[in-house]
Design a protein around this motif. Structure first.
Motif, PDB file in Angstrom:
ATOM      1  N   PHE A   1      -8.126  11.100  -0.658  1.00 29.39           N
ATOM      2  CA  PHE A   1      -6.893  10.571  -1.012  1.00 29.39           C
ATOM      3  C   PHE A   1      -6.048  11.425  -2.178  1.00 29.39           C
ATOM      4  CE2 PHE A   1      -4.250   7.093  -4.248  1.00 29.39           C
ATOM      5  CZ  PHE A   1      -3.558   7.182  -3.320  1.00 29.39           C
TER       6      PHE A   1
ATOM      7  N   ALA B   1      -4.219   2.860  -8.087  1.00 30.87           N
ATOM      8  CA  ALA B   1      -5.052   3.340  -7.095  1.00 30.87           C
ATOM      9  C   ALA B   1      -6.167   2.769  -7.123  1.00 30.87           C
ATOM     10  CB  ALA B   1      -5.465   4.655  -7.483  1.00 30.87           C
TER      11      ALA B   1
ATOM     12  N   LEU C   1      -6.193  -0.150  -4.038  1.00 23.40           N
ATOM     13  CA  LEU C   1      -5.653   0.731  -2.552  1.00 23.40           C
ATOM     14  C   LEU C   1      -7.708   0.885  -2.220  1.00 23.40           C
ATOM     15  CD1 LEU C   1      -4.506   1.494   0.021  1.00 23.40           C
ATOM     16  CD2 LEU C   1      -3.397   3.573  -1.734  1.00 23.40           C
TER      17      LEU C   1
ATOM     18  N   TYR D   1       0.613  -1.001  -0.038  1.00 32.86           N
ATOM     19  CA  TYR D   1       0.182   0.082  -0.062  1.00 32.86           C
ATOM     20  C   TYR D   1       0.808   1.358  -0.090  1.00 32.86           C
ATOM     21  CZ  TYR D   1      -3.995  -3.569   0.888  1.00 32.86           C
ATOM     22  OH  TYR D   1      -4.932  -4.391   0.685  1.00 32.86           O
TER      23      TYR D   1
ATOM     24  N   THR E   1      -2.504  12.746  -2.623  1.00 32.04           N
ATOM     25  CA  THR E   1      -0.862  12.354  -3.622  1.00 32.04           C
ATOM     26  C   THR E   1      -0.349  14.007  -4.061  1.00 32.04           C
ATOM     27  OG1 THR E   1      -2.657  12.114  -4.812  1.00 32.04           O
ATOM     28  CG2 THR E   1      -1.852  10.406  -3.682  1.00 32.04           C
TER      29      THR E   1
ATOM     30  N   VAL F   1       0.571   3.912  -2.782  1.00 34.72           N
ATOM     31  CA  VAL F   1       0.646   5.333  -2.537  1.00 34.72           C
ATOM     32  C   VAL F   1       1.621   6.155  -3.257  1.00 34.72           C
ATOM     33  CG1 VAL F   1       0.763   7.559  -1.185  1.00 34.72           C
ATOM     34  CG2 VAL F   1      -0.648   5.397  -0.451  1.00 34.72           C
TER      35      VAL F   1
ATOM     36  N   ALA G   1       1.154   6.363  -7.436  1.00 36.01           N
ATOM     37  CA  ALA G   1       0.637   7.956  -6.968  1.00 36.01           C
ATOM     38  C   ALA G   1       0.992   8.975  -7.794  1.00 36.01           C
ATOM     39  CB  ALA G   1      -0.762   7.993  -6.047  1.00 36.01           C
TER      40      ALA G   1
END
Length: 491
Positions: A401, A353, A356, A135, A405, A139, A142
């Motif tokens: 999210f 993504a 996640l 995970y 990012t 992230v 991304a």
């Protein structure tokens, strides 16, 4: 990836049951011969389709930094490191492929995702550690894709400026507005409820990755032909002229991370293997052959792109081949290449993504099953015949999210450094350590036997490489932050 795209559903949460899938897809009326041993519709993949999936998934934005990476290492060490990574990836992918089925390689229980394989073979704390690494990596990807897309959009603006005002014009442009634009696009696409519904986006992204990679290769060949010589040196970038000894060391280590990022695809190997039709031969044997073919093709393509880029620019090779403006003309071709990068990364962001998103939403639903915020959907009609189903929690969480990012990307807009760090963080644990440990358990290798010792030496050696690459990437980020003002960067 850098750029890397999944061609199958690789959510880390457990898949739906075979009976649910059968009823949902309407296969309950088919004959028993239409199903595999796990009750799912019969798989039809072959060595060639698996090879195509791997090649499509691997070749991505990571190719853009290969010329710079070879420039840091030189004509001998650069290609040698690429071949070394190719060999390690091929070997450990074979170990991972052997773990697709638990027990008997022909009739054992299938594991549909990387996490399921880890759970079946190692279990306990290692499953949680694997999940956290995955995970964190998602992230990071991304963030890296947001940076890369904004740089390409900025490059399009600057390319047109250079065409109008001349190659020596400053043509400064901030990447921040383009990061925000990319974030807005991702907020919209992130409302797509499920990974299954973005296959078209993934296919478009795959075509775009081949498009800009091929343009970069073609421009490199044209540049070498124009100058009539291969630039570069045996040892790469020399100390002096703005490069200190410590910077040379950090950049050389970072190059290892960049190359690792370009090659890694272990996260989706099991999902690709799950498309292969049942034995004989076993799925593992087919996957090994597919891996050999795909790694060979990818290595040849990467070597051509990286070496031709280095031959074209020598030690001045830019960190991103298509946005560093070693190439100025034809400007329209550069615009096409950078537009292809942006389109590719729009899809690639979602490919990484969505797993996640699915994990967090499943966790929230299991934790608060009675919450109307999490469990209630509402329908929005967009025309007389079409309507979409929205969920308030999904909208809020996914939007936050993307915003997070995007903000981090604006604070750390260093494509090359981030790519190196991502490659370093994901290479050893996901590509080497877990496959080695699972293979040892699967094959019941005796501790201190010759093969056990060799596998452990491979794992330790790759750990050293990953740590060194991470240190080099972090050091480069720290150096960049000394002169960088967040939210005010200009190119």
């Amino acid at each position: 990836m850098v750029a890397k795209e999944s061609t199958n559903d690789h959510r880390l949460a457990p898949p739906v049951s075979s009976m649910d899938m059968t009823l949902e897809l309407g296969y309950n009326k088919l004959s028993p011969e239409s199903f595999d041993d796990d009750g799912r519709p019969r798989r039809t993949g072959t060595m060639w389709t698996a090879s195509a999936h791997i090649i499509t998934a691997v070749i991505g934005s990571g190719v853009l930094s290969l010329a710079w990476s070879i420039g840091q290492l030189g004509w001998i060490a650069g290609p040698a490191v690429m071949i070394l990574f190719a060999f390690v990836i091929y070997y450990t992918s074979g170990l991972l492929a052997d773990c697709y089925r638990s027990g008997d390689p022909r009739t054992g229980k299938r594991n549909y995702t990387y996490m399921e394989v880890v759970n079946a073979n190692l279990g306990g704390l290692k499953v949680r550690i694997c999940g956290y690494i995955q995970y964190i990596n998602l992230v990071g990807v991304a963030i890296g894709y947001t940076i890369a897309a904004s740089i390409s959009m900025t490059a399009i603006k600057r390319s047109n400026c250079f065409h109008d005002k001349g190659d020596n014009s400053p043509c400064h442009a901030s990447s921040n507005p383009y990061m925000i634009l990319f974030g807005v696009i991702q907020i919209i696409f992130s409302q797509i409820p499920d990974f299954d519904q973005i296959s078209w986006l993934s296919m478009v992204a795959a075509v775009m990755s081949f498009t800009y990679s091929s343009i970069g290769l073609g421009l490199g060949i044209a540049q070498v032909a124009r100058h009539g010589q291969f630039k570069g040196s045996i040892t790469g970038v020399s100390i002096g002229a703005g490069v200190s000894q410590i910077q040379k060391i950090w950049h050389s280590l970072q190059a290892f991370g960049d190359i690792a990022f370009a090659y890694t695809y272990s996260l989706i190997l099991i999902e690709i293997q799950d498309t292969i039709r049942s034995p004989p031969p076993t799925e593992a044997k087919v996957m090994r052959k597919a891996t050999l073919i795909s790694v060979m093709v990818t290595t040849v393509f990467y070597s051509l792109c990286g070496c031709m880029g280095y031959a074209a620019f020598g030690n001045a090779a830019p960190g991103n081949l298509l946005t560093g403006f070693g190439f100025y003309n034809p400007y329209w071709l550069l615009d096409i290449a950078n537009a292809a990068i942006v389109i590719h990364l729009v899809g690639a962001y979602q490919v990484y993504a969505q797993p996640l998103f699915a994990f967090v939403e499943k966790w929230a639903k299991n934790s608060w099953p009675e919450s109307p915020l999490i469990g209630r959907d509402f329908v929005v009609r967009i025309s007389k015949t079409r309507k979409i189903k929205l969920n308030l929690f999904r909208m809020i969480w996914r939007t936050l999210f993307v915003i997070l990012t995007t903000v981090i990307s604006m604070m750390l807009p260093f494509f090359n450094d981030i790519v190196g760090l991502l490659g370093a963080l994901g290479f050893w644990p996901l590509t080497v350590y877990f496959p080695v440990e699972m293979y040892i358990v699967q094959k019941k290798l005796v501790r201190w036997s010759r093969k056990w010792v060799c596998l452990q030496l491979l794992s330790v050696g790759c750990l050293v490489i990953s740590v060194a690459a991470a240190v080099g990437s972090v050091a480069s980020i720290v150096d960049d932050l000394k002169v960088f003002k967040p939210f005010q960067n200009n190119m």
